[in-house]
Design a protein around this motif. Sequence first.
Motif, short mmCIF file in Angstrom:
data_model
loop_
_atom_site.label_atom_id
_atom_site.label_comp_id
_atom_site.label_asym_id
_atom_site.label_seq_id
_atom_site.Cartn_x
_atom_site.Cartn_y
_atom_site.Cartn_z
N GLY A 150 24.77 68.57 38.84
CA GLY A 150 24.93 68.02 37.51
C GLY A 150 26.36 67.98 37.02
N TYR A 151 27.20 68.92 37.47
CA TYR A 151 28.60 68.96 37.03
C TYR A 151 29.36 67.74 37.53
CZ TYR A 151 33.42 70.68 36.64
OH TYR A 151 34.75 70.79 36.35
N SER A 152 29.22 67.39 38.81
CA SER A 152 29.90 66.21 39.35
C SER A 152 29.39 64.95 38.69
CB SER A 152 29.71 66.14 40.86
OG SER A 152 30.22 67.30 41.49
N TRP A 153 28.08 64.94 38.39
CA TRP A 153 27.51 63.76 37.75
C TRP A 153 28.07 63.57 36.34
CZ3 TRP A 153 23.38 63.17 33.93
CH2 TRP A 153 22.93 61.86 33.81
N MET A 154 28.29 64.67 35.60
CA MET A 154 28.83 64.56 34.25
C MET A 154 30.27 64.04 34.28
SD MET A 154 26.61 65.08 32.00
CE MET A 154 27.79 65.03 30.65
N GLN A 155 31.02 64.29 35.35
CA GLN A 155 32.35 63.69 35.47
C GLN A 155 32.25 62.16 35.50
OE1 GLN A 155 33.59 65.90 39.02
NE2 GLN A 155 35.18 66.89 37.78
N ALA A 156 31.28 61.64 36.26
CA ALA A 156 31.10 60.19 36.30
C ALA A 156 30.61 59.67 34.97
CB ALA A 156 30.11 59.83 37.42
N VAL A 157 29.77 60.43 34.25
CA VAL A 157 29.28 60.00 32.93
C VAL A 157 30.44 59.87 31.96
CG1 VAL A 157 27.86 60.67 30.97
CG2 VAL A 157 26.95 60.91 33.29
N HIS A 158 31.32 60.88 31.93
CA HIS A 158 32.48 60.82 31.02
C HIS A 158 33.43 59.70 31.43
CE1 HIS A 158 31.87 64.27 28.37
NE2 HIS A 158 31.33 64.90 29.41
N LEU A 165 21.86 54.39 30.71
CA LEU A 165 22.29 55.16 31.88
C LEU A 165 21.87 54.47 33.17
CD1 LEU A 165 21.52 58.78 30.64
CD2 LEU A 165 23.78 57.80 31.01
N ARG A 166 20.70 53.85 33.16
CA ARG A 166 20.28 53.13 34.36
C ARG A 166 21.13 51.86 34.56
NH1 ARG A 166 15.16 53.94 32.07
NH2 ARG A 166 15.04 51.70 31.61
N GLU A 167 21.40 51.12 33.48
CA GLU A 167 22.19 49.91 33.61
C GLU A 167 23.63 50.21 34.01
OE1 GLU A 167 21.87 47.89 29.92
OE2 GLU A 167 19.83 47.17 30.28
N ALA A 168 24.15 51.39 33.68
CA ALA A 168 25.50 51.78 34.08
C ALA A 168 25.56 52.31 35.50
CB ALA A 168 26.05 52.82 33.11
N GLY A 169 24.43 52.40 36.18
CA GLY A 169 24.42 52.90 37.55
C GLY A 169 24.43 54.40 37.66
N MET A 211 22.94 59.39 39.89
CA MET A 211 23.76 58.59 40.80
C MET A 211 25.21 58.53 40.30
SD MET A 211 21.33 57.79 42.86
CE MET A 211 22.22 56.64 43.91
N ILE A 212 26.13 58.38 41.24
CA ILE A 212 27.54 58.15 40.95
C ILE A 212 27.87 56.72 41.39
CG2 ILE A 212 29.91 58.81 41.50
CD1 ILE A 212 28.97 61.66 41.82
N PRO A 213 28.27 55.85 40.45
CA PRO A 213 28.50 54.45 40.82
C PRO A 213 29.63 54.32 41.84
CG PRO A 213 28.41 54.73 38.44
CD PRO A 213 28.49 56.09 39.03
N VAL A 214 29.55 53.26 42.63
CA VAL A 214 30.60 53.00 43.61
C VAL A 214 31.92 52.62 42.92
CG1 VAL A 214 29.97 50.56 43.86
CG2 VAL A 214 31.07 51.74 45.76
N GLU A 215 31.86 52.09 41.68
CA GLU A 215 33.07 51.77 40.93
C GLU A 215 33.86 53.03 40.59
OE1 GLU A 215 30.14 48.51 40.45
OE2 GLU A 215 30.10 50.70 40.25
N PHE A 216 33.17 54.15 40.36
CA PHE A 216 33.84 55.41 40.08
C PHE A 216 34.64 55.87 41.31
CE2 PHE A 216 33.65 60.09 40.30
CZ PHE A 216 34.34 60.41 39.15
N ASP A 217 34.05 55.77 42.50
CA ASP A 217 34.76 56.18 43.72
C ASP A 217 35.98 55.29 43.97
OD1 ASP A 217 32.84 58.10 44.03
OD2 ASP A 217 31.64 56.96 45.46
N ARG A 218 35.85 53.99 43.71
CA ARG A 218 36.96 53.10 43.94
C ARG A 218 38.09 53.33 42.94
NH1 ARG A 218 33.34 47.57 44.57
NH2 ARG A 218 32.38 48.11 46.60
N ALA A 219 37.75 53.58 41.70
CA ALA A 219 38.78 53.75 40.67
C ALA A 219 39.59 55.02 40.88
CB ALA A 219 38.13 53.75 39.29
N LEU A 220 38.97 56.10 41.33
CA LEU A 220 39.67 57.37 41.51
C LEU A 220 40.14 57.58 42.95
CD1 LEU A 220 38.00 57.87 38.80
CD2 LEU A 220 38.26 60.28 39.36
N GLY A 221 39.87 56.63 43.85
CA GLY A 221 40.29 56.78 45.23
C GLY A 221 39.53 57.84 45.97
N LYS A 239 36.17 67.71 30.62
CA LYS A 239 35.16 67.11 29.76
C LYS A 239 33.75 67.48 30.21
CE LYS A 239 37.91 64.89 27.04
NZ LYS A 239 37.98 65.23 25.60
N ALA A 240 33.53 67.53 31.53
CA ALA A 240 32.20 67.87 32.03
C ALA A 240 31.82 69.30 31.71
CB ALA A 240 32.13 67.61 33.53
N ALA A 241 32.83 70.20 31.65
CA ALA A 241 32.55 71.60 31.36
C ALA A 241 32.31 71.85 29.88
CB ALA A 241 33.70 72.47 31.85
#
Length: 500
Positions: A51-59, A122-126, A150-160, A194-196
């Motif tokens: 859940g902690y890693s997921w909240m990073q993507a949410v923020h 949340l579903r529409e945002a991936g 889920m963590i969107p693929v756009e999040f991985d691309r934006a942060l490298g 932010k996630a913490a």
Amino acid sequence: MSAVAAPAAAMIPAARSAVGVVEAAVLPAMLYVPEVEQWLSTSTGRIAPEGYSWMQAVHWVAGAGLYRPRRYRSHGPRSFGPTTVRVAQELAQLSPCHPGIGYLVRRTGLSERSVEYHLGMLREAGLLAYVVRGTRVSGETAQASEFARMIPVEFDRALGIRTVLRDEDAPAYTRAVTGIAEAGRELMAKLAKKAARKVRKPRSKTASKAPVRGARRGAEQGVAAAVSDEVRCTPMQVGTSGRSTASVTSLPPESKLASGGSKSPTAKKSKSKAAGRRKLNTVGRRFQLAKELTQELDWLRGCSVPRIAWVARAVADAGWTVTDVKAWLHFRGEAAHVRRGSGLLAVLLAGAENVLDTPAKRADAIEQWRGAQEAARRHRIRQVRARTERYEGDWQAPSSRSVQLEVEAAFAQVREISSGGRHRNQDHAADGQDAPLEMGEQERKDLVAAAAGELMRGETTLITCFSPETAVRIFGEDLVLRARQIERLAHSSLTTIRHR
């Protein structure tokens, strides 16, 4: 610099005032997942490890501003804001993520429709994908949906973020993180903070201004106010005032000190409150009587206590107890089958407070009711005693003449066997080969009269117990023919014989 980190180096963090999350300069134009891809099997993202890693993507989604709700909706949220993040925080704590709408309503304080809106965002945002979609079938228990964070693929691309599929046969959503670009580390650290941190419900303006108004009112009345605008009751915040509290302290005169007439500034507890429970008001007495009625009356079990309190409000206000109500219901009469207990109680209690309007009348009704209960108890005891004596007492001869003949024949057979004689064969008697009966004329007439009486009641036992030849010789052809007709009618499905 590696080829993966090169495009991410151009990302410049920029603060957003909405939720305080930075976004990158090089970002996709829009973040939207259609309904067809909102399932785990069709999602392009990867499952969050916790859940902690997921909240990073949410923020990151909340701060980037890439997702906007669909404009075809005429109502609902207009942006991915703090309320959506609060709903995501509750989902991040669940394992598995199997929340019910009622659970999220209780945890967040939102309405059911609002919770459904934010889950859809949340579903529409991936960020969420269906594992099992809930069902709501009429007459069955509703089943909650199960989601995958889920963590969107756009999040991985934006942060490298670099990912790899460790098993070639595994689905794409099981990708694992292997590294991150240098340019995305600073943004990832801010997202981790932010996630913490918990996003809580914002305080209303009325609640935030109430302490200030209280402080001003206290200052106007001459009370020492603290330096801060808020008034605290804890000793952690100690303020100084420009006016000494000792100067306004008043001491009682010596005459009152000697006589003990001075009143203490500390309020004393009421003896009535300290002795026991608080006295019930009118509404409390109604609900107390209603609860006792639902517990002591079988035909009121399961009824709503507020409804019974409304039905019995007149007698409750008149000071009736549950015993008074039961005594009144005894005189009114109770139904054997009750379909709606509250409706029957309303009919039975109509005008009761006007009939038994004094405590003496109610006490008299209670005495009569208890006397009737005692009489009914004694009657039940007599019935049980009579039934026990009938079943466990001495044997009584049957009233039917045919049964009497069978009993006499059985006794004669037993006496013959006990005396050593030869008894008749039972099979021989069953085949109709009866020995000639020797009886007098008066005994035969009694048998004919008894058989005719049984035929009038639809019974043929006395005639059919003999063989056809013996029955014709004793009762005559007419009675035997009538007995056969009654037997045929009794076995027919078109007729029913009843006794008057």
